[in-house]
Scaffold this active site. Structure first.
Site, short mmCIF file in Angstrom:
data_model
loop_
_atom_site.label_atom_id
_atom_site.label_comp_id
_atom_site.label_asym_id
_atom_site.label_seq_id
_atom_site.Cartn_x
_atom_site.Cartn_y
_atom_site.Cartn_z
CG ASN A 198 -1.84 1.13 1.31
OD1 ASN A 198 -1.45 2.26 1.04
ND2 ASN A 198 -3.09 0.89 1.67
NE ARG B 76 7.43 21.37 3.60
CZ ARG B 76 8.71 21.71 3.53
NH1 ARG B 76 9.25 22.00 2.38
NH2 ARG B 76 9.45 21.74 4.62
CD GLU C 93 -7.22 -6.12 2.70
OE1 GLU C 93 -7.43 -5.77 1.52
OE2 GLU C 93 -6.43 -5.51 3.46
NE ARG D 232 -8.45 7.43 4.11
CZ ARG D 232 -9.33 7.10 5.07
NH1 ARG D 232 -10.44 7.78 5.19
NH2 ARG D 232 -9.08 6.13 5.90
CB THR E 231 -5.50 4.38 9.23
OG1 THR E 231 -5.44 3.35 8.23
CG2 THR E 231 -5.45 3.72 10.59
CB THR E 232 -9.41 1.53 7.15
OG1 THR E 232 -8.97 2.18 5.98
CG2 THR E 232 -10.77 0.93 6.92
CG ASP F 56 -3.11 4.75 0.42
OD1 ASP F 56 -3.13 4.70 -0.82
OD2 ASP F 56 -3.98 4.23 1.14
CG HIS F 57 1.61 5.80 4.78
ND1 HIS F 57 0.75 4.74 4.70
CD2 HIS F 57 1.34 6.42 5.94
CE1 HIS F 57 0.01 4.71 5.79
NE2 HIS F 57 0.35 5.71 6.56
CG HIS G 262 -8.32 4.20 0.80
ND1 HIS G 262 -8.49 4.00 2.15
CD2 HIS G 262 -9.54 4.54 0.31
CE1 HIS G 262 -9.77 4.22 2.47
NE2 HIS G 262 -10.42 4.55 1.37
CD GLU H 24 -7.19 -0.11 0.94
OE1 GLU H 24 -7.46 0.89 1.62
OE2 GLU H 24 -6.30 -0.89 1.22
NE ARG I 164 -7.75 11.31 5.40
CZ ARG I 164 -8.16 10.59 6.46
NH1 ARG I 164 -7.35 9.73 7.03
NH2 ARG I 164 -9.38 10.75 6.92
CG HIS I 165 -3.74 9.17 1.24
ND1 HIS I 165 -4.54 8.48 0.38
CD2 HIS I 165 -3.98 8.66 2.48
CE1 HIS I 165 -5.21 7.57 1.06
NE2 HIS I 165 -4.92 7.66 2.34
CG HIS J 153 -5.59 -1.84 9.11
ND1 HIS J 153 -5.14 -1.19 10.23
CD2 HIS J 153 -6.07 -0.87 8.29
CE1 HIS J 153 -5.36 0.10 10.09
NE2 HIS J 153 -5.91 0.33 8.92
N1 PXP Z 1 -5.87 -3.09 3.90
C1 PXP Z 1 -6.82 -2.11 3.96
C2 PXP Z 1 -8.21 -2.44 3.51
C3 PXP Z 1 -6.48 -0.81 4.41
O1 PXP Z 1 -7.44 0.14 4.49
C4 PXP Z 1 -5.15 -0.54 4.77
C5 PXP Z 1 -4.76 0.84 5.21
O2 PXP Z 1 -4.99 1.76 4.20
C6 PXP Z 1 -4.20 -1.57 4.66
C7 PXP Z 1 -4.60 -2.84 4.25
C8 PXP Z 1 -2.78 -1.36 5.03
O3 PXP Z 1 -2.68 -1.07 6.40
P1 PXP Z 1 -1.30 -0.63 7.02
O4 PXP Z 1 -0.94 0.67 6.41
O5 PXP Z 1 -1.59 -0.53 8.47
O6 PXP Z 1 -0.29 -1.70 6.69
#
Ligand code: PXP
Length: 267
Positions: free
Chosen positions: A13, A24, A157, A51, A106-107, A15-16, A49, A76, A55-56, A220
């Protein structure tokens, strides 16, 4: 005789990467570069994801990632008609329906499959006209698994957040968590019991989902320490991991962080 165990795929994932960019509001770091490095380093899938509050990941990130990815993209998204229209047009390999709250960091848990049954069904009916695989992010319960099957999802999942939070509380005495369990002042012995129960719940849900023909992913809060117990569950065939890999990449580089996690995913 050596018996091959079914392999477990790693979805990263990213997103980060976009979270850092948004700090920034510029164009660096670019999630597309992360995609390339993850794919080169053994990731089997990219997860992002989109959203509702953007936000990201932005629509343009999703479009660029989906159109150029050499590996499947798992998008997602919330059960929201506007988002689903965008998802259908983007045509990712898979859509994972997740609950979404504006205020959450987060979710926070799986879908309320029972309470949102009709809304999920409507969404699935729209997605079913496309080629997009459908996954539901659910808490590890038999009821949620059964309802997912009834709704016509191909994948579930399983939410591993409760397990991950208990693990963190047990081994690092983490004083905070985004789950209500941080209210609980449990002893290490009590945490051991809860941790074992959380693992059993995941295993029972995974085995049941597999037995009724669902493909099973999990994710997660998984990290380099707590992932091993989940990898040992043979009916889970994919993990989606973000935070811990991106966090490690700051120190070791993204390629190494992905490779290290991938090596922990070998059975
Ligand atoms: N699976 C789902 C459905 C999620 O929403 C997330 C977080 O966006 C992840 C996996 C990954 O979670 P983590 O960033 O805690 O590894």
């Amino acid at each position: 005789m050596l018996v091959d165990k079914p392999k477990i795929d790693l979805g990263v994932n990213i997103d980060h990467i976009a979270v850092l960019r948004e700090a920034r509001k510029i164009n660096d770091p670019d999630p597309l570069m992360a995609l390339a490095i993850c794919a080169q380093s053994g990731a089997d899938q990219i997860t992002i994801h989109l959203r509702e509050d953007r936000r990201h990941i932005h629509d343009d990130d999703a479009r660029r990632i989906i159109s150029s990815s050499p590996i499947p993209v798992n998008l997602e998204c919330a059960i929201d008609p506007d988002i689903i229209t965008i998802v259908t047009a983007l045509n990712p390999h898979r859509a994972t329906l997740v609950p979404e709250k504006r205020a959450e960091v987060t979710t926070e848990g799986g879908l309320d499959v029972m309470g949102s049954y009709d809304a999920i069904l409507n969404t699935i009916n729209i997605l079913k006209d496309s080629e997009i695989e459908i996954s539901l992010f659910i808490d590890p319960t038999i009821q949620a698994v059964e309802l997912s099957k009834k709704l016509g999802a191909q994948w579930v999942e399983l939410h591993t957040g409760t397990y991950a939070n208990l693990y963190a509380m047990r081994y690092s005495a983490l004083p905070h968590s985004h789950h209500a369990i941080d209210e609980l002042r449990a002893t290490r012995g009590e945490l051991d019991v809860q941790l074992q129960k959380a693992l059993n719940d995941i295993k029972i849900a995974a085995d049941h989902a597999h037995s009724i023909g669902l493909k099973v992913a999990a994710g997660h809060g998984l990290n380099y320490h707590n992932v091993t117990a989940i990898v040992s569950m043979n009916n889970i065939t994919e993990l989606n991991i973000g935070q811990s890999i991106i966090a490690r990449s700051i120190f070791t580089g993204l390629g190494s962080a992905v490779k290290e996690m991938k090596s922990l995913c070998q059975r």
